[in-house]
Motif scaffolding. Sequence first.
Motif, PDB file in Angstrom:
ATOM      1  N   LYS A  32       0.830  -1.201   0.000  1.00  0.00           N
ATOM      2  CA  LYS A  32       0.000   0.000   0.000  1.00  0.00           C
ATOM      3  C   LYS A  32       0.865   1.252   0.000  1.00  0.00           C
ATOM      4  CE  LYS A  32      -4.319  -1.563   2.023  1.00  0.00           C
ATOM      5  NZ  LYS A  32      -5.291  -1.332   3.096  1.00  0.00           N
ATOM      6  N   ALA A  33       1.934   1.245   0.768  1.00  0.00           N
ATOM      7  CA  ALA A  33       2.842   2.387   0.806  1.00  0.00           C
ATOM      8  C   ALA A  33       3.484   2.595  -0.564  1.00  0.00           C
ATOM      9  CB  ALA A  33       3.909   2.179   1.870  1.00  0.00           C
ATOM     10  N   GLN A  34       3.877   1.523  -1.220  1.00  0.00           N
ATOM     11  CA  GLN A  34       4.463   1.635  -2.553  1.00  0.00           C
ATOM     12  C   GLN A  34       3.450   2.192  -3.543  1.00  0.00           C
ATOM     13  OE1 GLN A  34       5.740  -2.372  -3.319  1.00  0.00           O
ATOM     14  NE2 GLN A  34       7.728  -2.077  -2.346  1.00  0.00           N
ATOM     15  N   ALA A  39       1.473   6.708  -6.861  1.00  0.00           N
ATOM     16  CA  ALA A  39       0.377   7.614  -7.192  1.00  0.00           C
ATOM     17  C   ALA A  39       0.780   9.058  -6.940  1.00  0.00           C
ATOM     18  CB  ALA A  39      -0.861   7.262  -6.381  1.00  0.00           C
ATOM     19  N   ALA A  40       1.536   9.315  -5.898  1.00  0.00           N
ATOM     20  CA  ALA A  40       1.948  10.671  -5.552  1.00  0.00           C
ATOM     21  C   ALA A  40       3.033  11.192  -6.493  1.00  0.00           C
ATOM     22  CB  ALA A  40       2.452  10.706  -4.116  1.00  0.00           C
ATOM     23  N   ALA A  57      -4.943   7.888 -17.626  1.00  0.00           N
ATOM     24  CA  ALA A  57      -5.442   9.016 -18.418  1.00  0.00           C
ATOM     25  C   ALA A  57      -6.604   9.683 -17.707  1.00  0.00           C
ATOM     26  CB  ALA A  57      -5.851   8.558 -19.813  1.00  0.00           C
ATOM     27  N   GLU A  58      -7.445   8.899 -17.069  1.00  0.00           N
ATOM     28  CA  GLU A  58      -8.580   9.458 -16.342  1.00  0.00           C
ATOM     29  C   GLU A  58      -8.092  10.275 -15.147  1.00  0.00           C
ATOM     30  OE1 GLU A  58     -11.536   5.700 -17.255  1.00  0.00           O
ATOM     31  OE2 GLU A  58     -10.925   6.133 -15.223  1.00  0.00           O
ATOM     32  N   LYS A  59      -7.087   9.815 -14.462  1.00  0.00           N
ATOM     33  CA  LYS A  59      -6.556  10.533 -13.306  1.00  0.00           C
ATOM     34  C   LYS A  59      -5.872  11.823 -13.721  1.00  0.00           C
ATOM     35  CE  LYS A  59      -5.839   6.424 -10.513  1.00  0.00           C
ATOM     36  NZ  LYS A  59      -4.861   5.543  -9.909  1.00  0.00           N
ATOM     37  N   ALA A  60      -5.235  11.821 -14.897  1.00  0.00           N
ATOM     38  CA  ALA A  60      -4.518  13.001 -15.367  1.00  0.00           C
ATOM     39  C   ALA A  60      -5.457  14.017 -15.987  1.00  0.00           C
ATOM     40  CB  ALA A  60      -3.455  12.595 -16.380  1.00  0.00           C
ATOM     41  N   GLY A  61      -6.705  13.679 -16.187  1.00  0.00           N
ATOM     42  CA  GLY A  61      -7.661  14.596 -16.771  1.00  0.00           C
ATOM     43  C   GLY A  61      -7.592  14.668 -18.270  1.00  0.00           C
TER      44      GLY A  61
END
Length: 62
Positions: A32-34, A39-40, A57-61
């Motif tokens: 989870k930490a990885q 993600a960060a 792509a969805e996360k980047a908008g």
Amino acid sequence: MADENDKTTRQTKGSRDDRLKSALRENLKRRKAQARERAASGDPSQNDQGSPSEGTAEKAGI
């Protein structure tokens, strides 16, 4: 004597189960930490097949 063997077997199995539970819990925390670090960072991550992970792509908008 059979009672002593059963008791020892149960203790051994119980301690083994506890060790496995602990190891699995630590592994999950590490994974989870990885995932949070990936993600960060914003870098496109790679899945096991070497292709970009889905949903970036969805996360980047885009």
